[in-house]
Design a protein around this motif. Structure first.
Motif, mmCIF file in Angstrom:
data_model
loop_
_atom_site.group_PDB
_atom_site.id
_atom_site.type_symbol
_atom_site.label_atom_id
_atom_site.label_comp_id
_atom_site.label_asym_id
_atom_site.label_seq_id
_atom_site.Cartn_x
_atom_site.Cartn_y
_atom_site.Cartn_z
ATOM 1 N N VAL A 33 0.688 -1.101 -0.033
ATOM 2 C CA VAL A 33 -0.054 -0.097 -0.051
ATOM 3 C C VAL A 33 1.068 1.302 -0.106
ATOM 4 N N LEU A 34 1.896 1.412 0.798
ATOM 5 C CA LEU A 34 2.897 2.228 0.816
ATOM 6 C C LEU A 34 3.456 2.685 -0.516
ATOM 7 N N PHE A 35 3.905 1.529 -1.127
ATOM 8 C CA PHE A 35 4.398 1.701 -2.685
ATOM 9 C C PHE A 35 3.286 2.132 -3.574
ATOM 10 N N GLY A 36 2.036 1.699 -3.265
ATOM 11 C CA GLY A 36 0.759 2.080 -4.067
ATOM 12 C C GLY A 36 0.720 3.689 -3.910
ATOM 13 N N VAL A 37 0.912 4.413 -2.718
ATOM 14 C CA VAL A 37 0.823 5.393 -2.671
ATOM 15 C C VAL A 37 1.765 6.370 -3.266
ATOM 16 N N PHE A 38 3.299 5.850 -3.080
ATOM 17 C CA PHE A 38 4.151 6.496 -4.075
ATOM 18 C C PHE A 38 3.790 6.439 -5.526
ATOM 19 N N LEU A 39 3.408 5.378 -5.925
ATOM 20 C CA LEU A 39 3.174 5.234 -7.610
ATOM 21 C C LEU A 39 1.956 6.473 -7.943
ATOM 22 N N SER A 40 0.742 6.448 -6.803
ATOM 23 C CA SER A 40 -0.362 7.277 -6.898
ATOM 24 C C SER A 40 0.091 8.875 -6.974
ATOM 25 N N ALA A 41 0.883 9.152 -6.138
ATOM 26 C CA ALA A 41 1.418 10.608 -6.048
ATOM 27 C C ALA A 41 2.295 10.905 -7.375
ATOM 28 N N GLY A 42 3.232 9.883 -7.656
ATOM 29 C CA GLY A 42 3.816 10.343 -8.949
ATOM 30 C C GLY A 42 2.939 10.237 -10.193
ATOM 31 N N GLY A 43 2.385 9.272 -10.003
ATOM 32 C CA GLY A 43 1.241 9.382 -11.410
ATOM 33 C C GLY A 43 0.425 10.236 -11.320
ATOM 34 N N GLY A 44 -0.130 10.688 -10.237
ATOM 35 C CA GLY A 44 -0.944 11.892 -10.185
ATOM 36 C C GLY A 44 -0.338 13.298 -10.825
ATOM 37 N N LEU A 45 0.713 13.375 -10.283
ATOM 38 C CA LEU A 45 1.614 14.464 -10.829
ATOM 39 C C LEU A 45 1.899 14.581 -12.438
ATOM 40 N N VAL A 46 2.087 13.372 -12.636
ATOM 41 C CA VAL A 46 2.404 13.571 -14.285
ATOM 42 C C VAL A 46 0.922 13.533 -15.128
ATOM 43 N N GLN A 47 -0.104 12.913 -14.544
ATOM 44 C CA GLN A 47 -1.435 13.083 -14.858
ATOM 45 C C GLN A 47 -1.904 14.475 -14.932
ATOM 46 N N ARG A 48 -1.514 15.328 -14.058
ATOM 47 C CA ARG A 48 -2.038 16.891 -13.837
ATOM 48 C C ARG A 48 -1.155 17.606 -15.014
ATOM 49 N N VAL A 49 0.142 17.391 -15.052
ATOM 50 C CA VAL A 49 1.036 17.936 -16.177
ATOM 51 C C VAL A 49 0.691 17.769 -17.387
#
Length: 340
Positions: A33-49
């Motif tokens: 789950v912690l690794f998923g939070v990391f991927l979600s945060a990074g992926g969300g940043l890429v998604q917004r950009v």
């Protein structure tokens, strides 16, 4: 008994049963789950950009991370392997020098006999078989963590809805709020750790290089990685540098200590307070206690996850127990459960 009380009681009993029966499994799931939070945060940043869909954003983030790691590896691998090889050659003589110094004291031989590596070995090769099985077990856990992290990052709503469905209807809005707070807590802790690790690694490398300690780059890398374990990690990271400085005399040992103390003071009192939100900040005594307890109970995995678990537990206790129960917060303010 209301449905609200029954749902909370069932969740608490199931969690307690899992902790008693399969605590190691829960740790692996939490790491995923912690690794998923990391991927979600990074992926969300890429998604917004970029404006991509969530799955595509996470895939692009993974590709960017892999490219960055590959580039860093290609750039630093020659120096890293050279220094790691030199460190492996120089540490045994440094240990021997330390052993000779300890043996000079009357209590030295007794201490060395108790720390002898032969005590770790059994006549039937049990140590070797344990090491092999532990290695394969760790690799299997890593694979499971990667897949759990990937699945939870791609579709976190699926798992949130599943947890939400286990709560009585009057508690579901508050359950969404608590899950959002838990997610924010883990994101804040992860972001703070990544920045702290980078700062500690760079400053340690520069400090050791300036005072002429060999293998400064690899020692800085070790310091950066061990910063993931607050309080205990910095102490462990200083050991190789001190061993290398020991043959050079007390002055060099003092300079190495000064570098590590300066870097850790800067990180603890300036960097960490600036990058961590107030809700993620943990009392030092609580961190040490959690690390001690989790390390004794669950070994290395427990030690690595002790701090984020403590941060999450503190946030949940504050929101669910203190706010909603002791202070009779929103969960109780919604009125009676009409389906009783």
């Amino acid at each position: 008994m209301s449905r609200r009380t029954v749902s909370l009681t069932v969740l608490a009993l199931v969690l307690a049963l899992l902790i008693l029966v399969a605590p190691d499994v829960l740790l692996v799931i939490f790491a995923g789950v912690l690794f998923g939070v990391f991927l979600s945060a990074g992926g969300g940043l890429v998604q917004r950009v970029t404006g991509l869909q969530r799955g595509a954003g996470i895939a692009l983030f993974i590709v960017l991370v892999l490219l960055a790691l590959t580039g860093a590896f290609l750039a630093f691998a020659p120096a890293m392997f050279e220094q790691a090889d030199a460190l492996a050659r120089q540490l045994p003589p440094a240990f021997e020098d330390l052993r000779d110094r300890i043996s000079a004291y009357s209590w030295g031989p007794t201490l060395l006999s108790r720390l002898a590596p032969s005590r770790l070995l059994s006549s039937d090769g049990g140590f070797a078989s344990t090491a092999v099985s532990a290695t394969f077990g760790a690799l299997g856990n890593v694979v499971i963590i990667l897949f759990i992290g990937l699945y939870t990052a791609v579709d976190p709503g699926l798992y949130r809805r599943g947890l939400r469905a286990l709560l009585a209807p009057p508690l579901r809005p508050r359950g969404d709020e608590v899950l959002a707070i838990a997610d924010g807590t883990l994101r804040g802790w992860l972001g703070g750790q990544i920045i702290s690790m980078t700062v500690v690694g760079v400053l340690t490398w520069l400090g050791l290089w300036l005072i002429g300690i060999p293998l400064a780059f690899i020692l800085g890398l070790i310091a950066a990685l061990l910063t993931f374990i607050p309080n205990i990690g910095p102490v462990l990271s200083a050991v190789p540098a001190l061993l290398l400085a020991l043959p050079e005399g007390a002055e060099q040992v003092g300079l190495v200590l000064a570098v590590f103390l300066t870097v850790q003071t800067f990180e603890s009192y300036l960097v960490t307070p600036l990058i961590q939100k107030e809700r993620v900040a943990l009392p030092p005594a609580l961190i040490i206690s959690a690390q001690l307890l989790m390390g004794v109970l669950f070994g290395l995995m427990g030690l690595l996850l002790a701090t984020p678990l403590a941060a999450l537990a503190l946030a949940l206790v504050r929101e669910v127990y203190v706010h909603d129960y002791l202070e009779e917060g929103p969960a109780k303010a919604q009125g009676p459960d009409r389906a009783d």
